[in-house]
Design an enzyme around this catalytic site. Structure first.
Site, PDB file in Angstrom:
ATOM      1  N   GLU A 153      17.959 132.905  37.002  1.00 27.38           N
ATOM      2  CA  GLU A 153      18.659 134.108  38.475  1.00 27.38           C
ATOM      3  C   GLU A 153      19.789 134.939  38.134  1.00 27.38           C
ATOM      4  O   GLU A 153      20.009 135.257  38.375  1.00 27.38           O
ATOM      5  CB  GLU A 153      18.614 132.650  39.513  1.00 27.38           C
ATOM      6  CG  GLU A 153      17.758 132.165  40.210  1.00 27.38           C
ATOM      7  CD  GLU A 153      16.534 133.282  41.750  1.00 27.38           C
ATOM      8  OE1 GLU A 153      17.819 134.044  41.289  1.00 27.38           O
ATOM      9  OE2 GLU A 153      15.616 132.672  41.503  1.00 27.38           O
ATOM     10  N   CYS A 185       6.380 126.862  35.987  1.00 24.71           N
ATOM     11  CA  CYS A 185       7.674 127.464  37.323  1.00 24.71           C
ATOM     12  C   CYS A 185       7.504 128.662  37.201  1.00 24.71           C
ATOM     13  O   CYS A 185       7.530 129.185  35.698  1.00 24.71           O
ATOM     14  CB  CYS A 185       8.926 127.005  36.183  1.00 24.71           C
ATOM     15  SG  CYS A 185      10.034 127.850  38.015  1.00 24.71           S
TER      16      CYS A 185
END
Ligand code: DGL
Length: 270
Positions: A153, A185
């Site tokens: 992120e 993920c």
């Protein structure tokens, strides 16, 4: 039958872009709407009830925009919210865990399969359940990698910090004789070259999100809701509850596209 309505994708942040990347490739005529709940990312450490609530908020926002199918492009949300949302919606809803599990069962030869994911996904046991249901003789090793999502992120997925974190985190898998490792993920494929380097070339990596698009394609055919080549793709729009600028930078880098449209969206308490 042709259906121009977009397919909706949801994730806690930029992770679902790894699923969208495959959709752009495999489904060239489909319109795409995406929500990343970046302001409340990560979902991994949150209680299941909260992840279910946030997933509903993203789902409802996309339903209002008129989607024809929903892809829960987040393992953590799939693990806890897929069944409930699927049962409640009148459109097809697909998660990323079963496609990833199916691909791993097909891939493994020595039956030693690893799963890496968020704390929430690992705690749910969703991959073990799916894998062992399909192939009870598998030996499954699961490992939570709580630091990976923030590396992605913050757009540090090429950095030396990322290399160090991945090497340290995956060390417990070293002696497990895995021949297959599920990237459980949707953020993790952005770290794929580093993960592959650390785990070794002999371990096959399964990108659960990418596997999912094959199944989306099948469902579009089954329900006869594909968009026609005559219409083509006219919409590909991204919403984030966080910074549109950072999201756009990562999306353009990862999807190798220029001028991606990213808008800020408010959800619930975000
Ligand atoms: N990308 C998500 C997943 O597949 C969630 C990451 C997070 O928010 O912790 O699990």
């Amino acid at each position: 039958m042709t259906d121009k309505r977009p397919i909706g994708f949801i994730d806690s942040g930029v992770g679902g872009l790894t699923v969208v990347k495959e959709a752009l490739k495999q489904l060239p005529n489909e319109n795409i709407l995406y929500i990343g709940d970046t302001a409340r990312c990560p979902y991994g450490p949150r209680p299941a009830e909260q992840v279910v609530q946030f997933t509903w908020e993203m789902t409802n926002a996309l339903l209002e925009k008129g989607i024809k199918m929903l892809v829960i492009a987040c393992n953590t949300a799939t693990a806890v919210a897929l069944e409930e949302i699927k049962a409640a919606l009148p459109i097809p809803v697909i998660g990323v865990i079963l496609p990833g599990a199916r691909a791993a069962v097909k891939q493994t030869k020595n039956k030693c399969v690893g799963v890496i994911g968020t704390a929430g996904t690992v705690k749910s046991g969703a991959y073990e359940i799916a894998l062992l249901e399909k192939s009870p003789e598998l030996k499954v090793t699961s490992l939570a990698c709580p630091k990976f999502v923030s590396v992605v992120e913050s757009k540090e997925y090429h950095s030396s910090v990322a290399k160090k974190i991945v090497a340290q985190t995956l060390a417990p898998l070293e002696l497990k004789k895995l021949d297959t490792l599920i990237l459980g993920c949707t953020h993790y494929p952005l770290l794929r070259p580093i993960i592959q380097n650390v785990i070794g070339e002999n371990v096959a990596l399964i990108d659960s999100g990418a596997e999912t698009i094959g199944e989306v394609s099948m469902l579009l055919d089954y329900f006869e809701i594909s968009n026609s080549p005559k219409n083509g793709r006219s919409l590909c729009r991204f919403y984030t509850t966080g910074s549109a600028k950072l999201f756009q930078e990562i999306a353009e880098d990862w999807l190798e596209l220029d001028e991606i449209i990213v808008e800020h969206i408010e959800l619930g308490g975000a």
